[in-house]
Every structure is written in C-alpha cells, then in structure tokens.
Design a protein around this motif. Structure first.
Motif, PDB file in Angstrom:
ATOM      1  N   GLN A 222       0.764  -1.266  -0.007  1.00  0.00           N
ATOM      2  CA  GLN A 222       0.053  -0.039  -0.078  1.00  0.00           C
ATOM      3  C   GLN A 222       0.749   1.300  -0.235  1.00  0.00           C
ATOM      4  N   GLY A 223       0.496   2.163  -0.965  1.00  0.00           N
ATOM      5  CA  GLY A 223       1.292   3.453  -0.957  1.00  0.00           C
ATOM      6  C   GLY A 223       0.590   4.588   0.146  1.00  0.00           C
ATOM      7  N   ILE A 224       1.598   5.020   0.992  1.00  0.00           N
ATOM      8  CA  ILE A 224       1.158   6.096   1.820  1.00  0.00           C
ATOM      9  C   ILE A 224       1.301   7.636   1.346  1.00  0.00           C
ATOM     10  N   ASP A 225       0.335   8.271   2.000  1.00  0.00           N
ATOM     11  CA  ASP A 225      -0.045   9.753   1.417  1.00  0.00           C
ATOM     12  C   ASP A 225       1.043  10.548   2.312  1.00  0.00           C
ATOM     13  N   LEU A 226       2.552  10.205   2.095  1.00  0.00           N
ATOM     14  CA  LEU A 226       3.488  10.913   2.778  1.00  0.00           C
ATOM     15  C   LEU A 226       3.642  12.464   2.618  1.00  0.00           C
ATOM     16  N   VAL A 227       4.297  13.104   3.778  1.00  0.00           N
ATOM     17  CA  VAL A 227       4.542  14.621   3.441  1.00  0.00           C
ATOM     18  C   VAL A 227       5.584  14.443   2.257  1.00  0.00           C
ATOM     19  N   ALA A 311      14.487 -12.298  13.391  1.00  0.00           N
ATOM     20  CA  ALA A 311      15.672 -13.314  13.076  1.00  0.00           C
ATOM     21  C   ALA A 311      16.398 -14.105  14.090  1.00  0.00           C
ATOM     22  N   GLY A 312      16.041 -13.740  15.198  1.00  0.00           N
ATOM     23  CA  GLY A 312      16.675 -14.717  16.120  1.00  0.00           C
ATOM     24  C   GLY A 312      18.227 -14.381  16.336  1.00  0.00           C
ATOM     25  N   ARG A 313      18.700 -13.378  15.979  1.00  0.00           N
ATOM     26  CA  ARG A 313      20.030 -12.838  16.062  1.00  0.00           C
ATOM     27  C   ARG A 313      20.344 -11.572  16.181  1.00  0.00           C
ATOM     28  N   THR A 314      21.440 -11.037  16.593  1.00  0.00           N
ATOM     29  CA  THR A 314      21.907  -9.637  16.888  1.00  0.00           C
ATOM     30  C   THR A 314      22.405  -9.240  15.863  1.00  0.00           C
ATOM     31  N   PHE A 315      22.142  -7.902  15.371  1.00  0.00           N
ATOM     32  CA  PHE A 315      22.742  -6.896  14.636  1.00  0.00           C
ATOM     33  C   PHE A 315      23.646  -6.014  15.131  1.00  0.00           C
ATOM     34  N   GLY A 316      24.690  -5.500  14.049  1.00  0.00           N
ATOM     35  CA  GLY A 316      25.537  -4.291  14.594  1.00  0.00           C
ATOM     36  C   GLY A 316      24.764  -3.210  14.367  1.00  0.00           C
ATOM     37  N   GLU A 317      24.226  -3.282  13.110  1.00  0.00           N
ATOM     38  CA  GLU A 317      23.620  -1.752  12.714  1.00  0.00           C
ATOM     39  C   GLU A 317      22.344  -2.031  11.893  1.00  0.00           C
ATOM     40  N   LEU A 318      21.384  -1.141  11.735  1.00  0.00           N
ATOM     41  CA  LEU A 318      20.470  -1.389  10.665  1.00  0.00           C
ATOM     42  C   LEU A 318      20.172   0.162   9.954  1.00  0.00           C
ATOM     43  N   GLY A 319      19.610   0.114   8.912  1.00  0.00           N
ATOM     44  CA  GLY A 319      19.153   1.409   8.123  1.00  0.00           C
ATOM     45  C   GLY A 319      17.709   1.101   8.079  1.00  0.00           C
ATOM     46  N   VAL A 320      16.942   2.004   9.079  1.00  0.00           N
ATOM     47  CA  VAL A 320      15.503   2.006   9.253  1.00  0.00           C
ATOM     48  C   VAL A 320      14.856   3.339   8.254  1.00  0.00           C
ATOM     49  N   ASP A 321      14.143   2.945   7.369  1.00  0.00           N
ATOM     50  CA  ASP A 321      13.572   4.001   6.469  1.00  0.00           C
ATOM     51  C   ASP A 321      11.995   4.292   7.301  1.00  0.00           C
ATOM     52  N   ILE A 333       9.017   2.001   6.097  1.00  0.00           N
ATOM     53  CA  ILE A 333       8.934   1.885   4.543  1.00  0.00           C
ATOM     54  C   ILE A 333      10.034   0.841   4.307  1.00  0.00           C
ATOM     55  N   GLU A 334      11.411   0.740   4.905  1.00  0.00           N
ATOM     56  CA  GLU A 334      12.023  -0.319   4.533  1.00  0.00           C
ATOM     57  C   GLU A 334      13.083  -0.545   5.983  1.00  0.00           C
ATOM     58  N   VAL A 335      13.724  -1.746   5.950  1.00  0.00           N
ATOM     59  CA  VAL A 335      14.670  -2.035   6.697  1.00  0.00           C
ATOM     60  C   VAL A 335      15.970  -2.476   6.155  1.00  0.00           C
ATOM     61  N   ASN A 336      16.988  -1.997   6.210  1.00  0.00           N
ATOM     62  CA  ASN A 336      18.328  -2.573   5.651  1.00  0.00           C
ATOM     63  C   ASN A 336      19.395  -2.925   6.422  1.00  0.00           C
ATOM     64  N   SER A 337      19.819  -4.088   6.263  1.00  0.00           N
ATOM     65  CA  SER A 337      20.999  -4.840   6.938  1.00  0.00           C
ATOM     66  C   SER A 337      22.165  -4.096   6.793  1.00  0.00           C
ATOM     67  N   LYS A 338      22.414  -3.791   5.503  1.00  0.00           N
ATOM     68  CA  LYS A 338      23.756  -2.994   5.197  1.00  0.00           C
ATOM     69  C   LYS A 338      23.345  -1.813   4.440  1.00  0.00           C
TER      70      LYS A 338
END
Length: 372
Positions: A222-227, A311-321, A333-338
């Motif tokens: 679904q598309g959202i009516d974002l600012v 995931a059942g595991r630990t991450f050192g960083e995440l890019g959260v959009d 919107i998205e979650v990026n592991s790298k």
C-alpha cells in the motif's frame, strides 16, 4: 575461538587490486572500509578486508588486505575473532561457489559474524507483522497471481510493487489509481531512467508486468500519502548502530528527498539529504512536531527490536527508513541490514560520518572481548 594477542577483525567485502596492482580499487565503499581499518588500529585491534573467494576453510586461513604505513598490504591471516559483513553485492552473495563458505562462517561464528547477509522485504514484513510495530506497517501481500495483484491495485489510491531482494529503489513500480478507473504507472527500470505509462484498468496495468512478475518474487505494498517537499517524495533514514557497550545508539538521522521526477528517494540514484526538521517537520505546528519527533524515535527503536526478535540473532547496525503522512503518523518503509555509509558529507556533520565508521569497530571489539 582462540583470541589473538590483539583482537583481529575481518571485514567482508569484495576487494580487488587496481589495474596497476598498486592499491585496492577505490570507491566510496572502499574509502569507508579503509577508515574502519585505521580506526580499529587506533582502538588497539588489527583489521583486514577480504572476500568470500579469499577464505580457505581447510587451512583456516584468509587471504586479505590490511593497512601498513598508509598503504594496502596483502597477507595471509588466521580466522579473525569477529567478522563484519560489508558485502553489498547480492549477486556475489548468491553465487553458488561462495555459498558453502558463507554458510560455514555463519555456522561457526554466530553473532560474532554480524550483519551477515541481506534481508528480503517479505521476511521483514513477517517479522514486523508479529511485533508491536505492526500498526506502522503499510498493508503488504506477497504476489501470487495477476488477479490478486489487480485486486490490490484497485483497492488503494497508490500501490507499490517491490522485488523481494531489490535495492536502491531499482525495479520498483508505482501504480496510481485515477478517478476514471484507469491506472498510471512508473517503473524504475534502471538508475538512468523511469518508464511511465497508463493502462485502462488495474488488470491491464498488472498484465503489462507479467514477465517481470514471473522472473523473481515481489510484494505488493500500500502506498502512503507521505509529506512531500515541493512535490518530491521524502522519507527518513535512521542509522542505528551498536556501540562499544553493545547498546543501540542512533548515529544519524536525515531526510532523503527524491530528485525531481523520481518517486524513490535513494541517495545513490540522485536523491538529496537534508535535516528532518526542514524537510518534514516544518509542515506541522510545534505541538505536532514534538509528537512526531518522539514517534520517529520510538518506532525506529521498536523496529530494531522486532527485526532481532524475528531473525533470532543480533545485528550491529540497521538502516531504518520511515515516512510521515500528512496527519503526522509514522510509517515503516524499509529496513536495511547493510545501510550505505558515505565516507564524506556534503550537507551533514563530519563528526557523525566519522562516528558511523567508528561504532562498528567499537562493537566488533565488544564482541571480541566478550566472555565466550
């Protein structure tokens, strides 16, 4: 695993000599890795970069590259204490000849091989769906048939079709339902251009992309009516990283504004970065600003918790959009592991750029020194 006298950190990428074999091929990615190797040395550790093809599982040796007197030096290393995955090529990761190496390293290292692999979009959706962050996730379904896709497009004003394993916004198709029942679409086929057109109906619009839908898995979202800013889509990238104590910290937060004529805001394909207050929060009165700012922070933290739980595991960083709609509601919107980390900033703070490379090395040392 036996600790070396100085902690040894391996950074997984795809290093290659330049044409003259004088140094490694330069890029934004390699400039960042070079900085991390230097930071690790300053923290009392040794670090090197290597590729999956450089690993010898039988001898437990890795052919890699480290820094010495300001130059890249080639040598053979024992298996490191910690591995930080910075391989940005999905194509290389999926190559059959490398799979056994990656699986062996993953099995041996566990959480000491941090940010191992990529996420796919359906996987992320499933993790978030079972978490408290669920109300902030747009309606999403896995593509199974053209009829199902047409029904989804007919139900929403705007719909996005996204490949499971896509990156940089490439391959995404945006469908907009018009008042007369027709559908306009935009397909980000490559970095160079967007294919645009119109179909008489949702069914006809989806039918146009039947070949793509057969080639690889997709989700409908679904598309959202974002600012928006001057009519250009805007989202928020938050770089969450664990520090030298193992705690999550917000290293950077900025708005990404799509270039004119584009419908995705990725910086690598022409989007621009600017402060969140200027790009998004300026659209709201002060009391709403405070609420939205707090919601952005809470949602990003909740996403990190949900992803690790799923995931059942630990991450050192995440890019959260994240995105903010015109009511001030925050959406995932998205979650990026790298998440890509630029080695320099044209519009941001250089101290935060430096911190984005320092924290993964501090976290690697935390892991290396943690009692087994």
């Amino acid at each position: 695993m036996k600790m070396t006298k100085r902690p040894l950190i391996g950074i997984l990428d795809h290093p290659r000599w330049d044409d003259r074999r004088e140094t490694l091929r330069e890029s934004d990615q390699m400039a960042g890795i070079r900085r991390m190797v230097e930071i690790a040395q300053s923290l009392g550790a040794d670090a090197f970069v290597f590729g999956l093809a450089d690993v010898d599982l039988k001898s437990r040796r890795i052919h890699g590259y480290s820094r010495d007197d300001g130059k890249w030096m080639e040598r053979v290393f024992p298996f490191p204490d910690v591995i930080y995955d910075q391989l940005l090529s999905r194509k290389l990761e999926r190559r059959e000849t490398y799979r056994s190496v990656r699986h062996a390293l993953s099995a041996e290292y566990g959480d000491l091989f941090f940010n191992d692999g990529f996420f796919d979009k359906w996987q992320i959706y499933e993790w978030l769906r079972r978490s408290p962050v669920w109300p902030h996730v747009p309606e999403t379904i896995r593509h199974r048939s053209l009829a199902q896709g047409a029904t989804f497009v007919a139900r929403h004003q705007v719909t996005f079709l996204k490949p499971f394993h896509g990156s940089l916004g490439l391959g995404i198709i945006r469908f907009a339902l018009e008042k007369d029942g027709s559908v306009s679409y935009e397909w980000k086929r490559s970095r160079q251009g967007i294919v645009r057109g119109t179909a008489a109906s949702p069914a006809e619009a989806v039918q146009l992309f039947r070949t793509q839908l057969r080639r690889r898995p997709y989700i409908w979202q679904q598309g959202i009516d974002l600012v928006a800013l001057d009519g250009r889509p805007v989202d928020i990238r938050i770089l969450l990283q664990r520090d030298g104590t193992g705690a999550w910290k917000r290293t950077k937060m900025f708005a990404r504004v799509a270039k004119a004529g584009d419908f995705t805001s990725n910086l690598a394909t022409g989007g621009g970065a600017m402060p969140v207050d200027r790009a998004i929060l300026g659209a709201f009165p002060d009391d709403v600003k405070r609420r939205v700012r707090a919601s952005i922070r809470r949602t990003a933290e909740a996403v990190a918790e949900a992803v690790e739980a799923g995931a059942g595991r630990t991450f050192g960083e995440l890019g959260v959009d994240l995105g903010v709609d015109r009511r001030g509601f925050v959406w995932v919107i998205e979650v990026n592991s790298k998440p890509r980390k630029a080695p320099a900033s044209a519009s941001g703070r250089d101290d935060l750029v430096e911190l984005s490379f320092r924290r993964p090395m501090e976290y690697a040392l935390f892991l290396a020194r943690r009692p087994s």
